[in-house]
Design a protein around this motif. Structure first.
Motif, short mmCIF file in Angstrom:
data_model
loop_
_atom_site.label_atom_id
_atom_site.label_comp_id
_atom_site.label_asym_id
_atom_site.label_seq_id
_atom_site.Cartn_x
_atom_site.Cartn_y
_atom_site.Cartn_z
N GLY A 188 0.81 -1.21 0.00
CA GLY A 188 0.00 0.00 0.00
C GLY A 188 0.84 1.26 0.00
O GLY A 188 0.53 2.23 -0.70
N ASP A 189 1.93 1.27 0.77
CA ASP A 189 2.81 2.43 0.81
C ASP A 189 3.46 2.68 -0.54
O ASP A 189 3.64 3.83 -0.96
CB ASP A 189 3.90 2.23 1.87
N VAL A 190 3.84 1.61 -1.22
CA VAL A 190 4.43 1.74 -2.54
C VAL A 190 3.42 2.36 -3.50
O VAL A 190 3.73 3.31 -4.24
CB VAL A 190 4.90 0.36 -3.06
N ILE A 191 2.19 1.87 -3.49
CA ILE A 191 1.16 2.38 -4.38
C ILE A 191 0.84 3.83 -4.07
O ILE A 191 0.58 4.63 -4.98
CB ILE A 191 -0.09 1.48 -4.28
N HIS A 192 0.88 4.19 -2.79
CA HIS A 192 0.62 5.58 -2.40
C HIS A 192 1.67 6.55 -2.94
O HIS A 192 1.44 7.76 -2.95
CB HIS A 192 0.57 5.70 -0.88
N THR A 193 2.81 6.04 -3.38
CA THR A 193 3.88 6.89 -3.91
C THR A 193 3.69 7.18 -5.39
O THR A 193 4.25 8.15 -5.92
CB THR A 193 5.24 6.22 -3.67
N ARG A 195 2.03 15.73 9.41
CA ARG A 195 1.80 14.30 9.56
C ARG A 195 0.31 13.94 9.51
O ARG A 195 -0.03 12.78 9.31
CB ARG A 195 2.40 13.80 10.88
N GLY A 196 -0.56 14.92 9.69
CA GLY A 196 -1.98 14.64 9.69
C GLY A 196 -2.60 14.50 8.31
O GLY A 196 -3.80 14.23 8.19
N LEU A 197 -1.81 14.65 7.27
CA LEU A 197 -2.31 14.51 5.90
C LEU A 197 -2.32 13.04 5.48
O LEU A 197 -1.60 12.21 6.04
CB LEU A 197 -1.43 15.30 4.93
N LEU A 220 -5.82 8.56 6.87
CA LEU A 220 -4.38 8.69 6.65
C LEU A 220 -3.84 7.72 5.61
O LEU A 220 -2.84 8.02 4.96
CB LEU A 220 -3.63 8.50 7.97
N THR A 221 -4.47 6.58 5.46
CA THR A 221 -3.92 5.56 4.56
C THR A 221 -4.97 4.87 3.70
O THR A 221 -4.64 3.91 3.00
CB THR A 221 -3.17 4.48 5.37
N SER A 262 -14.10 4.32 -2.17
CA SER A 262 -14.83 4.69 -0.97
C SER A 262 -14.45 3.74 0.16
O SER A 262 -14.15 2.58 -0.08
CB SER A 262 -16.34 4.63 -1.23
N THR A 263 -14.46 4.25 1.38
CA THR A 263 -14.11 3.44 2.54
C THR A 263 -15.25 3.43 3.53
O THR A 263 -15.80 4.49 3.88
CB THR A 263 -12.85 3.98 3.23
#
Length: 327
Positions: free
Chosen positions: A12-17, A135-137, A284-285, A293-294
């Motif tokens: 997920g972190d990779v995709i967020h980049t 950090r809150g973004l 945040l993630t 949608s979450t």
């Protein structure tokens, strides 16, 4: 200008980049990008057309044999390779001590978050230049801002484009209206109960959609088989290379998933994606996209299959009308 991105994990972190890379491609066409990532996620990085060379690390595996000769030979080989590439800049987009140590191996100036912004402030001891990013973004916005500061442009945050498309894949084609059910996730507290997945599959069948599911370990296989047994029309894709799963995922009509990397990939592909978050903070993630949608379980509460399918229908209708937007 030649830049190395260090974002080793998780999926997920990779995709967020990816959106940050897409920003840079548009604003700094003079920059070329390589990436250093955990070996398990190299195939995910390869989905982005702007990445030239992918270097792999095996930190998870190395930790199990920290004093083994093979481990240190691999580390030394990585260091030589990174230094031979002669990077002008390294961007540590992860902000962890482990990622900072990897970035250091390239022997080039390192840019990263400042002490107040990094996930592990100790990582900043290895950086040559640091930038303040709240950090809150959401993680996507944080990384986009970091790249903009490091490379000298202002990203247009009103637009979100990951720049990735599904690979061709090698598995047999799955046709018709399909809904990929991504039930597997790394933590028990993130897992939606099996009975909810079964009920969701039944509701999808009633709406003319074929559920699709897969698995990557024996526990996930048991869940997939339970869904298939209860709802025989479900297509169960066997354990397969990530690129093949990504190809099927990318051709799906709809994706419903737990908090897992493939759910983030679905939203990056621009698919109607409903994420079910039970124990983590989606602000945040969580998945982002025009049709993502979450649904978040309230403290001690549940997310019901009827809610999930209703939200899926809303996203599909919005996609049909071409009314993309931000979530």
């Amino acid at each position: 200008m030649k830049v190395l991105i260090v974002k080793t994990s998780s999926m997920g972190d990779v995709i967020h980049t990816f959106p940050a890379v897409e920003d840079a491609r548009l604003n700094r066409p003079d920059v070329t990008f390589d990436w250093c990532v955990e070996e398990a996620f190299a195939g995910i990085v390869a989905l982005h057309p702007a990445i030239d060379r992918i270097h792999t690390v095996a930190i998870r595996r190395w930790r199990k044999a920290l004093f083994g000769g093979a481990t240190w030979r691999e580390v030394a080989a990585l260091r030589r390779t990174l230094r031979d590439c002669r990077y002008d800049l390294v961007i540590d987009a992860q902000g962890l001590l482990k990622s900072a140590l990897v970035a250091r191996q390239a022997g080039a100036p390192i840019a990263g978050f400042d002490r107040a912004s990094a996930r592990e402030p100790s990582a900043t001891l290895f950086y040559d230049v640091t930038y303040a990013v709240p950090r809150g973004l959401h993680a996507i916005e944080r990384t986009r801002r970091l790249f903009g500061l490091a490379l000298g442009y202002q990203p247009d945050l009103s637009i979100l484009d990951s720049g990735v498309v599904p690979p061709a894949g090698t598995l047999a084609d799955i046709t018709g209206k399909t809904a990929f059910l991504l039930h597997g996730t790394s933590r028990e507290d993130k897992k939606w109960p099996i009975e909810n997945w079964i009920e969701t599959a039944r509701l999808l069948i009633e709406r003319g959609m074929t559920p699709v599911t897969t698995w990557s370990n024996e526990r996930e296989k048991a869940v997939a088989e339970a869904i298939g047994k209860a709802v025989p029309s479900t297509i169960m894709v066997p354990k397969s290379p990530l690129a093949d799963i990504a190809a099927i995922l990318g051709r799906s009509t709809l994706v419903i998933g737990a908090d897992t990397g493939l759910t983030h990939l679905a939203s990056a592909f621009g698919l109607p994606t409903v994420a079910v978050f039970l124990a983590t903070e989606p602000g945040l993630t969580g998945p982002r996209g025009s049709y993502a949608s979450t649904l978040l379980a309230a403290s001690g509460g549940r997310v019901m299959p009827t809610e999930v399918v209703a939200e899926a229908e809303r996203l599909l209708k919005r996609q049909a009308l071409g009314q993309g937007g931000k979530n």
